[in-house]
Scaffold this motif. Structure first.
Motif, PDB file in Angstrom:
ATOM      1  N   UNK A 185       0.830  -1.214   0.000  1.00 59.07           N
ATOM      2  CA  UNK A 185       0.000   0.000   0.000  1.00 59.07           C
ATOM      3  C   UNK A 185       0.859   1.257   0.000  1.00 59.07           C
ATOM      4  N   UNK A 186       1.891   1.255   0.839  1.00 57.76           N
ATOM      5  CA  UNK A 186       2.764   2.426   0.895  1.00 57.76           C
ATOM      6  C   UNK A 186       3.485   2.626  -0.440  1.00 57.76           C
ATOM      7  N   UNK A 187       3.940   1.538  -1.047  1.00 55.22           N
ATOM      8  CA  UNK A 187       4.607   1.637  -2.344  1.00 55.22           C
ATOM      9  C   UNK A 187       3.643   2.173  -3.389  1.00 55.22           C
ATOM     10  N   UNK A 233      11.142   7.032  -6.423  1.00 65.13           N
ATOM     11  CA  UNK A 233      10.951   6.485  -5.078  1.00 65.13           C
ATOM     12  C   UNK A 233      12.007   5.416  -4.816  1.00 65.13           C
ATOM     13  N   UNK A 234      12.553   5.389  -3.610  1.00 64.93           N
ATOM     14  CA  UNK A 234      13.547   4.378  -3.252  1.00 64.93           C
ATOM     15  C   UNK A 234      12.933   3.319  -2.341  1.00 64.93           C
ATOM     16  N   UNK A 235      13.584   2.173  -2.292  1.00 68.18           N
ATOM     17  CA  UNK A 235      13.141   1.111  -1.396  1.00 68.18           C
ATOM     18  C   UNK A 235      13.218   1.579   0.059  1.00 68.18           C
ATOM     19  N   UNK A 245      10.554   2.910   5.138  1.00 64.29           N
ATOM     20  CA  UNK A 245      10.321   3.880   6.207  1.00 64.29           C
ATOM     21  C   UNK A 245       8.839   4.183   6.352  1.00 64.29           C
ATOM     22  N   UNK A 246       8.144   4.363   5.207  1.00 59.34           N
ATOM     23  CA  UNK A 246       6.713   4.669   5.252  1.00 59.34           C
ATOM     24  C   UNK A 246       5.912   3.508   5.834  1.00 59.34           C
ATOM     25  N   UNK A 247       6.405   2.281   5.620  1.00 56.12           N
ATOM     26  CA  UNK A 247       5.711   1.097   6.137  1.00 56.12           C
ATOM     27  C   UNK A 247       6.110   0.769   7.568  1.00 56.12           C
ATOM     28  N   UNK A 268       7.082  -4.632  -4.927  1.00 55.04           N
ATOM     29  CA  UNK A 268       6.305  -4.368  -3.711  1.00 55.04           C
ATOM     30  C   UNK A 268       4.821  -4.160  -4.002  1.00 55.04           C
ATOM     31  N   UNK A 269       4.471  -3.737  -5.219  1.00 58.85           N
ATOM     32  CA  UNK A 269       3.058  -3.501  -5.518  1.00 58.85           C
ATOM     33  C   UNK A 269       2.345  -4.759  -5.997  1.00 58.85           C
TER      34      UNK A 269
END
Length: 215
Positions: A24-26, A38-40, A45-47, A64-65
């Motif tokens: 979801x964050x990705x 966007x970086x991994x 961090x967002x997750x 990730x998506x």
């Protein structure tokens, strides 16, 4: 993803929840900025996880998506199985399942549809995301073959089953991609559900017209 085993243990459930949260964050970040920006590390961090944990779940940031994209596909195939009834035609089952998969509800939230829309808008220009989307579609077709085969009956040859599954899968993909490229609402005649049903009906009508011409 199609064919995935049900999550039963507490540990498996937690892993699945973490994986979906990363997805979801990705999706949010890719939709807003594009995958290349966007970086991994930012996704992790967002997750709320570390980078090492991220790479335990996914080999690349684009992958990730996959759970988010595959989740809708898996639900659609599940609905095809659930909507199968004695005497029901394959077109009817596909239409009912498609409306369930693409209409906002408790199972299919407005947020999920909007995430999908944002991702599909970036897929064409992002090779890594495009590869993930194609893999999800391939898995979808394989899963759909298994769901559709009982509807067509034991006398139908495997090639026909696969052609029907591929056609339905393509109709769904084209409809969702077409809807995602617009600002149409998620419900109503311009929503993804009705657009997908229309695409499937066009396939059936075209096949019927060809049969009439050949006869």
């Amino acid at each position: 993803m199609p064919g995935a085993q049900p999550v039963t243990s507490l540990t498996e459930r937690r892993k699945a929840e973490t994986q979906l949260e990363i997805s979801r964050r990705a999706a949010e970040m890719f939709s807003a900025r594009g995958a290349s920006a966007v970086t991994a590390e930012e996704i992790a961090s967002a997750a709320g996880i570390g980078l090492r944990t991220f790479y335990r779940y996914f080999r690349t940031k684009e992958e990730a998506v996959a759970p988010l994209l595959a989740g809708g596909v898996t639900s659609w195939i599940t609905y095809v199985t659930e909507e199968t009834r004695d005497g029901a035609r394959v077109e009817e089952v596909l239409e009912r399942a498609t409306r369930r998969a693409l209409t906002p509800s408790e199972d299919v939230t407005e947020e999920m549809l909007q995430w999908t829309r944002g991702l599909l808008r970036t897929v064409r220009d992002e090779p890594g995301l495009h590869a993930v989307w194609l893999r999800v579609q391939h898995d979808s077709e394989d899963g759909l073959v298994q769901a559709i085969a009982p509807l067509l009956g034991p006398g139908v040859d495997p090639l026909t089953v696969r052609l029907v599954a591929a056609s339905a899968n393509a109709a769904m993909r084209i409809a969702v991609e077409t809807w995602a490229a617009t600002d149409a609402p998620t419900t109503g005649p311009d929503g993804p559900a009705e657009l997908a049903v229309d695409c499937m009906r066009r396939l059936v009508e075209h096949a019927a017209s060809r049969d009439t011409e050949n006869n």
